[in-house]
Design a protein around this motif. Structure first.
Motif, mmCIF file in Angstrom:
data_model
loop_
_atom_site.group_PDB
_atom_site.id
_atom_site.type_symbol
_atom_site.label_atom_id
_atom_site.label_comp_id
_atom_site.label_asym_id
_atom_site.label_seq_id
_atom_site.Cartn_x
_atom_site.Cartn_y
_atom_site.Cartn_z
ATOM 1 N N ILE A 168 13.798 6.387 -11.293
ATOM 2 C CA ILE A 168 14.330 6.891 -10.025
ATOM 3 C C ILE A 168 15.039 8.217 -10.245
ATOM 4 O O ILE A 168 14.811 9.200 -9.540
ATOM 5 N N GLY A 203 11.989 10.659 -10.500
ATOM 6 C CA GLY A 203 11.949 10.738 -9.052
ATOM 7 C C GLY A 203 12.770 11.859 -8.467
ATOM 8 O O GLY A 203 12.433 12.380 -7.419
ATOM 9 N N PHE A 208 9.844 21.879 -8.171
ATOM 10 C CA PHE A 208 10.182 22.656 -7.001
ATOM 11 C C PHE A 208 10.470 24.106 -7.377
ATOM 12 O O PHE A 208 9.906 25.043 -6.825
ATOM 13 N N PHE A 245 11.946 1.462 -4.655
ATOM 14 C CA PHE A 245 12.626 2.740 -4.487
ATOM 15 C C PHE A 245 12.087 3.784 -5.469
ATOM 16 O O PHE A 245 11.872 4.945 -5.108
ATOM 17 N N ALA A 270 10.099 7.222 -4.663
ATOM 18 C CA ALA A 270 10.548 8.509 -5.178
ATOM 19 C C ALA A 270 9.399 9.267 -5.824
ATOM 20 O O ALA A 270 9.385 10.498 -5.832
ATOM 21 N N LEU A 271 8.415 8.539 -6.373
ATOM 22 C CA LEU A 271 7.294 9.212 -7.022
ATOM 23 C C LEU A 271 6.257 9.700 -6.023
ATOM 24 O O LEU A 271 5.434 10.540 -6.356
ATOM 25 N N VAL A 303 6.180 11.683 -3.788
ATOM 26 C CA VAL A 303 6.158 13.093 -3.446
ATOM 27 C C VAL A 303 5.301 13.906 -4.431
ATOM 28 O O VAL A 303 4.809 14.966 -4.081
ATOM 29 N N TYR A 304 5.056 13.372 -5.620
ATOM 30 C CA TYR A 304 4.305 14.149 -6.617
ATOM 31 C C TYR A 304 2.878 14.440 -6.178
ATOM 32 O O TYR A 304 2.382 15.541 -6.392
ATOM 33 N N ILE A 330 6.184 22.106 -0.306
ATOM 34 C CA ILE A 330 7.624 22.304 -0.486
ATOM 35 C C ILE A 330 8.402 21.576 0.608
ATOM 36 O O ILE A 330 9.405 20.919 0.369
ATOM 37 N N ALA A 366 8.362 17.911 -0.105
ATOM 38 C CA ALA A 366 9.236 17.528 -1.209
ATOM 39 C C ALA A 366 10.685 17.537 -0.766
ATOM 40 O O ALA A 366 11.420 16.565 -0.999
ATOM 41 N N SER A 367 11.103 18.616 -0.072
ATOM 42 C CA SER A 367 12.530 18.666 0.268
ATOM 43 C C SER A 367 12.867 17.594 1.294
ATOM 44 O O SER A 367 13.946 16.990 1.238
ATOM 45 N N ILE A 390 13.133 14.222 -0.640
ATOM 46 C CA ILE A 390 14.358 14.112 -1.437
ATOM 47 C C ILE A 390 15.542 13.867 -0.532
ATOM 48 O O ILE A 390 16.384 13.011 -0.795
ATOM 49 N N GLU A 419 15.518 10.338 0.950
ATOM 50 C CA GLU A 419 15.680 9.284 -0.051
ATOM 51 C C GLU A 419 17.147 8.927 -0.240
ATOM 52 O O GLU A 419 17.484 7.770 -0.458
#
Lengths: 172, 359
Positions: A60, A64, A72, B124, B128-129, B131-132, B151, B154-155, B158, B161
């Motif tokens: 995580i 993660g 990024f 969880f 979180a993964l 987004v890859y 982008i 991803a933002s 994050i 989350e």
């Protein structure tokens, strides 16, 4: 060979390979992806040690969250024109010395380590589970735990302060 | 591990896998039917009765289209993107408890892929993964619209989350277990978490909309600003995998919502049904049928939330990007923290007080 041991060797091979690929890859994006793979294989090791909580938290937090931010930032850099800035010999020598010193220290520390013999009869296999970990953290290590949380809070406040817009400053 | 146990586990995992895929496949059909209903039109009705064969036709079309990779794209990562999106979407369904136990020949089989004592943390981590896949695909396309979409995705992921994790903590404080099986078992007898955690539920629901990139948070694929978002350069089955992963994510998050807040396979009066069935059909058959009813109820709840996703999609307009970020950071996170404090105070002070009053 029992399956756990062979799996351990396979996982270790994968870990070392992906860790090497982090350094060897020319493309920074590939490096980051290999680093993510390394974190995964490390989590695999934690699971082999029956420390499931640590494995999940490792995924995580590192894979993660932190690596997403790495990716990024690197994606925003324009790495297409791929000209490597020339490093002077001085930098190369300094880097070699620093790296070599770390290697010597780690090797020396590893050589001096005394591995505690584990008695399979009395070993508690549940020691890495979240219940026992939580009890340990909130009883015996309560002060360090709280201090670490305060440190994180301070870091967070600092990050917000740095990122805050100054009066009269425009970002766009 | 014994061989029978291994075979049983393999079969359970296979069944869970196939079920996830089939439900995701038919959600694409459901989405169009719901859209049709809301917009007062028919929706798909040519392929098969009621358009039921439409997902198969779509899949066939996707597979037979030209598999195109742009000349300047990073070939390996371009392929890895959709594969990762699919992989992470499918991983999460492993720990969802679909029902209680199934008895056969004296063996009790749990209707859950893996019973793990870190179940919710696993979910969880997988989220979180997620987004890859999007980030790698968007970057590898070598297209600025794709990159901007990636982008944004991803933002957004994050940011939401954080609030999602905080809203989960309140649940964990109440159940004092990370295992999804335990959390469901504790909600037995109408003791659903939604009655104790309405605020947490709303935060969790909002965040799962954002995590699945669904309207009103589908800015990564906002076509008025970004052409197609992160999958602008994709075509054929690779695009299909991206779209399909979204539907799988929708199913998984609906299942997680019904597990965490709506009692999973529990339903009112299930003890009465269980006793009636075991009294009339014997402990084995009766138990199995009761379990099947529970599983049916679970899928009913999950499908309702899938419908809810579609309902919202065809009802609400899209947010603006700064509104999205303000909602995530300035509203949901403080709300989630307040929720944690209230929950903590009630668990510490209110619960002993009420229990002492009742006794």
């Amino acid at each position: 060979m029992n399956p756990t041991l062979s799996f351990f060797y396979f996982l270790s091979f994968l870990t070392v390979l992906s860790a090497l690929m982090v350094i060897v890859s020319k493309n920074p994006i590939h490096s980051v992806l290999y680093l993510i793979l390394t974190f995964f294989t490390l989590s695999g090791h934690y699971i082999l040690l029956n420390a499931q909580f640590l494995a999940a938290v490792n995924i995580i937090v590192y894979a993660g969250a932190i690596m997403v931010l790495f990716l990024f930032v690197i994606m925003f850099l324009n790495i297409k024109d791929n000209h490597e800035e020339a490093k002077t010999n001085l930098t190369k020598i300094a880097a070699a010395i620093v790296g070599g010193t770390v290697f010597v220290i780690l090797f020396g520390a590893y050589r001096k380590t005394i591995l505690m013999p584990v008695d399979p009869a009395t070993f508690d296999s549940q020691v890495g589970m979240i219940e026992s970990l939580g009890k340990l953290l909130f009883r015996e290590y309560l002060l360090p735990f709280e201090l670490a949380s305060i440190l994180l809070l301070v870091a967070m406040v600092g990050a917000v302060m740095i990122g805050k817009r100054e009066i009269g400053e425009r970002h766009f | 591990m014994e061989l029978t146990e291994f075979v049983i586990k393999t079969l359970t995992i296979l069944v869970v896998f196939v079920l996830t895929l089939v439900i995701a496949m038919y959600s694409t059909w459901g989405e169009r039917k719901v859209a049709g209903f809301i917009q007062d039109r028919m929706g798909p009705n040519r392929a098969g009765p009621g358009g039921l064969l439409q997902p198969l036709a779509d899949a066939g079309k996707m597979f037979f289209k030209e598999d195109f990779i742009p000349a300047l794209a990073n070939k390996w990562l371009f392929i890895a993107g959709p594969s990762l999106a699919m992989l992470t979407a499918l991983l999460a369904s492993a720990v969802i408890p679909f029902g209680s136990t199934f008895r056969y020949d004296g063996v009790e089989v749990v209707l859950q892929g893996v019973e793990s004592n870190i179940g919710i943390l696993y979910v969880f981590g997988v989220v979180a993964l997620g987004v890859y896949g999007i980030m790698i695909g968007g970057w590898a396309s070598n297209n600025k619209f794709s990159l901007l979409g990636a982008i944004r995705a991803a933002s957004q992921n994050i940011s939401y989350e954080v609030a999602m994790g905080l809203s989960l903590i309140a649940i964990l404080m109440m159940s004092s277990s990370l295992s999804l099986g335990d959390i469901v078992a504790q909600q037995h007898g109408g003791n659903w978490n939604i009655f104790y955690q309405p605020l947490g539920f709303i935060i969790f629901l909002t965040c799962s909309f954002a995590e699945c990139n669904r309207v009103p948070f589908d800015l990564p694929e906002c076509e008025t600003e970004l052409v197609g978002g992160y999958h602008t350069e994709y075509g054929s089955m690779k695009l299909g995998f991206y779209l399909f992963a979204e539907y799988i994510n929708m199913f998984v998050s609906s299942a997680i919502i019904s597990t965490l807040y709506f009692g999973g396979y529990n339903y009112p009066g299930m003890d009465w049904v269980y006793n009636q069935l075991t009294a009339s059909l014997g402990t084995t058959t009766g138990h199995n049928i009761a379990t099947l009813i529970g599983t049916g109820v679970f899928f009913g709840k999950a499908l309702f939330f899938i419908f809810f996703y579609m309902w919202v999609r065809w009802t609400l307009p899209r947010f603006r990007y700064d509104q999205l970020m303000n909602l995530g950071w300035k509203k949901l996170i403080p709300l989630a923290i307040i929720n944690i404090i209230i929950t903590g105070a009630s668990v510490l002070f209110l619960k002993p007080f009420i229990t002492s009053l009742l006794n």
